[in-house]
Design a protein around this motif. Sequence first.
Motif, PDB file in Angstrom:
ATOM      1  N   ILE A 236       0.827  -1.200   0.000  1.00  0.00           N
ATOM      2  CA  ILE A 236       0.000   0.000   0.000  1.00  0.00           C
ATOM      3  C   ILE A 236       0.866   1.256   0.000  1.00  0.00           C
ATOM      4  CG2 ILE A 236      -1.662   1.334   1.362  1.00  0.00           C
ATOM      5  CD1 ILE A 236      -2.828  -1.357   2.286  1.00  0.00           C
ATOM      6  N   VAL A 237       1.921   1.252   0.823  1.00  0.00           N
ATOM      7  CA  VAL A 237       2.841   2.394   0.844  1.00  0.00           C
ATOM      8  C   VAL A 237       3.497   2.559  -0.520  1.00  0.00           C
ATOM      9  CG1 VAL A 237       4.982   3.285   1.838  1.00  0.00           C
ATOM     10  CG2 VAL A 237       3.263   2.239   3.322  1.00  0.00           C
ATOM     11  N   ALA A 238       3.922   1.445  -1.118  1.00  0.00           N
ATOM     12  CA  ALA A 238       4.546   1.495  -2.441  1.00  0.00           C
ATOM     13  C   ALA A 238       3.578   2.031  -3.483  1.00  0.00           C
ATOM     14  CB  ALA A 238       5.040   0.106  -2.832  1.00  0.00           C
ATOM     15  N   ALA A 239       2.297   1.691  -3.339  1.00  0.00           N
ATOM     16  CA  ALA A 239       1.289   2.171  -4.296  1.00  0.00           C
ATOM     17  C   ALA A 239       1.169   3.692  -4.264  1.00  0.00           C
ATOM     18  CB  ALA A 239      -0.064   1.533  -3.987  1.00  0.00           C
ATOM     19  N   TRP A 240       1.446   4.300  -3.121  1.00  0.00           N
ATOM     20  CA  TRP A 240       1.427   5.761  -3.019  1.00  0.00           C
ATOM     21  C   TRP A 240       2.729   6.374  -3.532  1.00  0.00           C
ATOM     22  CZ3 TRP A 240      -2.825   8.433  -2.258  1.00  0.00           C
ATOM     23  CH2 TRP A 240      -3.873   7.885  -1.536  1.00  0.00           C
ATOM     24  N   ILE A 241       3.857   5.709  -3.274  1.00  0.00           N
ATOM     25  CA  ILE A 241       5.171   6.309  -3.563  1.00  0.00           C
ATOM     26  C   ILE A 241       5.589   6.142  -5.019  1.00  0.00           C
ATOM     27  CG2 ILE A 241       7.637   6.172  -3.037  1.00  0.00           C
ATOM     28  CD1 ILE A 241       6.899   5.482  -0.157  1.00  0.00           C
ATOM     29  N   ILE A 242       5.437   4.936  -5.572  1.00  0.00           N
ATOM     30  CA  ILE A 242       5.926   4.668  -6.931  1.00  0.00           C
ATOM     31  C   ILE A 242       5.356   5.635  -7.977  1.00  0.00           C
ATOM     32  CG2 ILE A 242       5.928   2.969  -8.807  1.00  0.00           C
ATOM     33  CD1 ILE A 242       6.183   0.777  -6.693  1.00  0.00           C
ATOM     34  N   PRO A 243       4.053   5.943  -7.966  1.00  0.00           N
ATOM     35  CA  PRO A 243       3.531   6.885  -8.971  1.00  0.00           C
ATOM     36  C   PRO A 243       4.182   8.261  -8.896  1.00  0.00           C
ATOM     37  CG  PRO A 243       1.734   5.654  -8.008  1.00  0.00           C
ATOM     38  CD  PRO A 243       2.945   5.332  -7.193  1.00  0.00           C
ATOM     39  N   LEU A 244       4.685   8.665  -7.722  1.00  0.00           N
ATOM     40  CA  LEU A 244       5.349   9.963  -7.610  1.00  0.00           C
ATOM     41  C   LEU A 244       6.614  10.014  -8.473  1.00  0.00           C
ATOM     42  CD1 LEU A 244       5.026  10.578  -3.753  1.00  0.00           C
ATOM     43  CD2 LEU A 244       3.559  11.455  -5.585  1.00  0.00           C
ATOM     44  N   PHE A 245       7.343   8.893  -8.514  1.00  0.00           N
ATOM     45  CA  PHE A 245       8.545   8.832  -9.347  1.00  0.00           C
ATOM     46  C   PHE A 245       8.205   8.681 -10.814  1.00  0.00           C
ATOM     47  CE2 PHE A 245       9.983   7.560  -5.138  1.00  0.00           C
ATOM     48  CZ  PHE A 245      11.151   8.282  -4.999  1.00  0.00           C
ATOM     49  N   LYS A 246       7.086   8.011 -11.105  1.00  0.00           N
ATOM     50  CA  LYS A 246       6.693   7.830 -12.497  1.00  0.00           C
ATOM     51  C   LYS A 246       6.352   9.157 -13.165  1.00  0.00           C
ATOM     52  CE  LYS A 246       3.706   4.674 -13.432  1.00  0.00           C
ATOM     53  NZ  LYS A 246       2.470   3.849 -13.337  1.00  0.00           N
ATOM     54  N   HIS A 247       5.764  10.071 -12.364  1.00  0.00           N
ATOM     55  CA  HIS A 247       5.316  11.341 -12.932  1.00  0.00           C
ATOM     56  C   HIS A 247       6.311  12.468 -12.665  1.00  0.00           C
ATOM     57  CE1 HIS A 247       1.533   9.478 -13.913  1.00  0.00           C
ATOM     58  NE2 HIS A 247       1.314   9.140 -12.665  1.00  0.00           N
ATOM     59  N   ALA A 248       7.430  12.143 -12.012  1.00  0.00           N
ATOM     60  CA  ALA A 248       8.429  13.176 -11.714  1.00  0.00           C
ATOM     61  C   ALA A 248       9.140  13.624 -12.977  1.00  0.00           C
ATOM     62  CB  ALA A 248       9.426  12.640 -10.698  1.00  0.00           C
TER      63      ALA A 248
END
Length: 237
Positions: free
Chosen positions: A225-237
């Motif tokens: 669940i934590v990864a689901a919040w964090i990974i998209p931040l790097f994808k759209h960075a």
Amino acid sequence: MAKSSAPYQPLLLRVLHGLTGLCLIGAILSAYWTYDTYDGRWGGIPLPKFPEIESIHGTFGMWTLLIFPAFVVYACRPGQRRLVQPDTLQKLAQVGKPAWWYTLNRITNTLALLALTFALFSGKMMGSDWLPEGELYHAWYYAHLISWIIMVLAIALHLLMSAKVGGSPLLLSMLTWRFREKDSPAHWPQQIKTWWAATQQGAWATWFRPMTALIALEVAILVSIVAAWIIPLFKHA
């Protein structure tokens, strides 16, 4: 007070289960409408084209993602007897006996948690513009479609097995608002204060000890669940 012969479910379990269930049902129904609006390659029930349904589906998914961690912690801690147990494999050998059915019920409960984790994670990995732009070829989109099917099957099995082991009284026990004095919401503020005080004094250090299979399951789901919040931040960075 509920009748002593009727199954009793803790109030907090009913609240978390009910909120998660309502958001999940909304997400599942809106997921099909989203598929029908933007895809529909594998047939189905034709519905009116409604482009805004994707946003509605995302909202249901977001609320589920916010509530789910609390439900996971409850399920793996106070509610752990409803999930797989250390003697699950031994009980599965008792085919047809009551212990066998109760074990199958615990397995389906656990599978439902894993299925929802997969659905939430795969949904967060999708891009919000994929479907409006007609990009139906992404691996995470197919993963999310598969997760929708698995989730529907998991809920069906969850309901069927609950009905098998407890009948309608067990199913209805999740819907009643009656509660025992020890479960009263009036006690929750003090219980939260006690928990927070213990946490500040170092109780958190033993939170994951001993590392049982259920604790490992809890950690894996929460990390996902934590990864689901964090990974998209790097994808759209």
